[in-house]
Design a protein around this motif. Structure first.
Motif, PDB file in Angstrom:
ATOM      1  N   VAL A  84      -3.450  -8.248  -0.688  1.00 60.52           N
ATOM      2  CA  VAL A  84      -3.314  -6.855  -0.274  1.00 60.52           C
ATOM      3  C   VAL A  84      -1.944  -6.706   0.385  1.00 60.52           C
ATOM      4  N   VAL A  86      -0.158  -4.299   2.791  1.00 64.73           N
ATOM      5  CA  VAL A  86      -0.579  -3.239   3.700  1.00 64.73           C
ATOM      6  C   VAL A  86       0.598  -2.695   4.506  1.00 64.73           C
ATOM      7  N   SER A  87       0.558  -1.403   4.766  1.00 60.84           N
ATOM      8  CA  SER A  87       1.592  -0.736   5.550  1.00 60.84           C
ATOM      9  C   SER A  87       1.166  -0.691   7.018  1.00 60.84           C
ATOM     10  N   ALA A 104      -5.970  -1.340   8.286  1.00 58.60           N
ATOM     11  CA  ALA A 104      -5.093  -1.472   7.119  1.00 58.60           C
ATOM     12  C   ALA A 104      -5.823  -1.140   5.821  1.00 58.60           C
ATOM     13  N   GLU A 105      -5.076  -0.579   4.877  1.00 58.74           N
ATOM     14  CA  GLU A 105      -5.608  -0.260   3.550  1.00 58.74           C
ATOM     15  C   GLU A 105      -4.686  -0.836   2.489  1.00 58.74           C
ATOM     16  N   GLU A 107      -8.533  -2.653   2.509  1.00 62.71           N
ATOM     17  CA  GLU A 107      -9.187  -3.443   3.544  1.00 62.71           C
ATOM     18  C   GLU A 107      -8.911  -4.932   3.350  1.00 62.71           C
ATOM     19  N   ILE A 108      -8.559  -5.606   4.427  1.00 64.35           N
ATOM     20  CA  ILE A 108      -8.318  -7.045   4.388  1.00 64.35           C
ATOM     21  C   ILE A 108      -9.652  -7.777   4.350  1.00 64.35           C
ATOM     22  N   VAL A 114      -2.450 -11.778   2.544  1.00 66.17           N
ATOM     23  CA  VAL A 114      -2.142 -10.532   3.254  1.00 66.17           C
ATOM     24  C   VAL A 114      -0.629 -10.417   3.428  1.00 66.17           C
ATOM     25  N   ILE A 116       2.265  -7.999   4.976  1.00 66.65           N
ATOM     26  CA  ILE A 116       2.392  -6.909   5.944  1.00 66.65           C
ATOM     27  C   ILE A 116       3.775  -6.270   5.827  1.00 66.65           C
ATOM     28  N   THR A 226       3.117  -1.507  -1.907  1.00 69.83           N
ATOM     29  CA  THR A 226       2.402  -1.335  -0.638  1.00 69.83           C
ATOM     30  C   THR A 226       1.237  -0.363  -0.821  1.00 69.83           C
ATOM     31  N   GLY A 227       0.113  -0.719  -0.207  1.00 67.27           N
ATOM     32  CA  GLY A 227      -1.104   0.068  -0.352  1.00 67.27           C
ATOM     33  C   GLY A 227      -1.938  -0.318  -1.552  1.00 67.27           C
ATOM     34  N   ARG A 229      -3.943  -3.472  -4.014  1.00 71.51           N
ATOM     35  CA  ARG A 229      -4.515  -4.813  -4.170  1.00 71.51           C
ATOM     36  C   ARG A 229      -3.933  -5.377  -5.456  1.00 71.51           C
TER      37      ARG A 229
END
Length: 261
Positions: A84, A86-87, A104-105, A107-108, A114, A116, A226-227, A229
């Motif tokens: 994922v 995530v922003s 976060a979206e 979802e972790i 992950v 970031i 970003t955002g 999966r």
């Protein structure tokens, strides 16, 4: 013959590496010397001297904890899988907190890689803004990620820990590397660095000590994915007793949802 990957999309989340690459404050410069070049030999063959902890790279657990695996001993599956991106926008010296990770979206989930995106990759360069003023992870986020049992964590700034929890602050051999930065923090916050960041690289130790791979200086096309999966591959060299390794981090997206290994 039709390529089996023709419908896949590839995104490079690596910063460029080469002569003049931005470096952490106490690393010697990258050296690239051409022993053979086209006018001389008809072929090109350079020799390279570099720290592996430059541009986009991964840390081996042995980098921070004596007795844990070296680069060649980390299982390959740590560097490939569902991720994922995530922003979590952050500014100067801010910490990434558990509540940021909870919100976060996408979802972790356990076993996720992950990545970031704080927005700090936009400042990547030979500057104190990037290396000394960045936001970062600290104990709180490290504990959350370890408890979540994620597979790997990558950040778009200088290290797995907040810069003032590294040797840039009053930690480790020879710290602080940048006393003026510590003085600036204390002027702006009214608190000593040692009070706010009392531990030396706790997030490194929490992640790497729990078998979670870590990636630093992620960048490149990160905003484009970003955002989402996605699938990530970021393999290091098979470096025996290595403490870390430069990687080419690649995101793979299948818009059709039909591709299978």
């Amino acid at each position: 013959m039709v390529s089996s990957t023709r419908d896949l999309q590839f995104y490079d989340l690596s910063h460029p590496w080469g002569h003049g690459a931005p470096l952490w404050p106490y690393f010697p410069d990258v050296k690239i010397e051409r022993f053979h070049y086209h006018a001389k030999s008809g072929v090109l063959s350079p020799a390279i001297t570099t720290f592996m902890h430059s541009t986009t790279h991964t840390d081996a657990p042995a980098h921070v904890i004596e007795g844990l695996p070296y680069m060649d001993e980390v299982p390959l599956e740590r560097f490939f899988g569902t991720a994922v991106v995530v922003s979590i926008p952050k500014g100067k010296w801010e910490k990434i907190m558990p509540e940021d990770l909870e919100r976060a979206e996408p979802e972790i989930q356990p076993d996720d890689i992950v990545i970031i995106n704080t927005g700090w990759h936009k400042y990547y360069g030979d500057t104190r803004q990037y290396f000394a003023y960045s936001p970062g992870l600290y104990r709180e986020a490290g504990e959350w990620l370890a408890e979540k049992k994620v597979k790997a964590v990558g950040v778009d700034h200088q290290a797995l820990d907040h810069p003032l929890a590294t040797a840039i602050g009053p930690h480790g051999p020879g710290g602080p590397l940048l006393p003026a930065v510590c003085e600036e923090f204390e002027r702006e916050t009214g608190k000593p660095v040692k009070e706010v960041f009392s531990e030396w690289e706790p997030c490194h130790r929490l992640l790497l000590g729990n078998g979670i791979a870590g990636f630093e200086n992620v960048g490149g096309d990160i905003d484009k994915v970003t955002g989402k999966r996605v699938t990530i591959a970021a393999f290091p060299w098979r470096w025996v007793k290595g403490d870390g390794c430069i990687v080419r981090m690649v995101v793979i997206v299948d818009p059709t949802g039909t591709y299978r290994l």
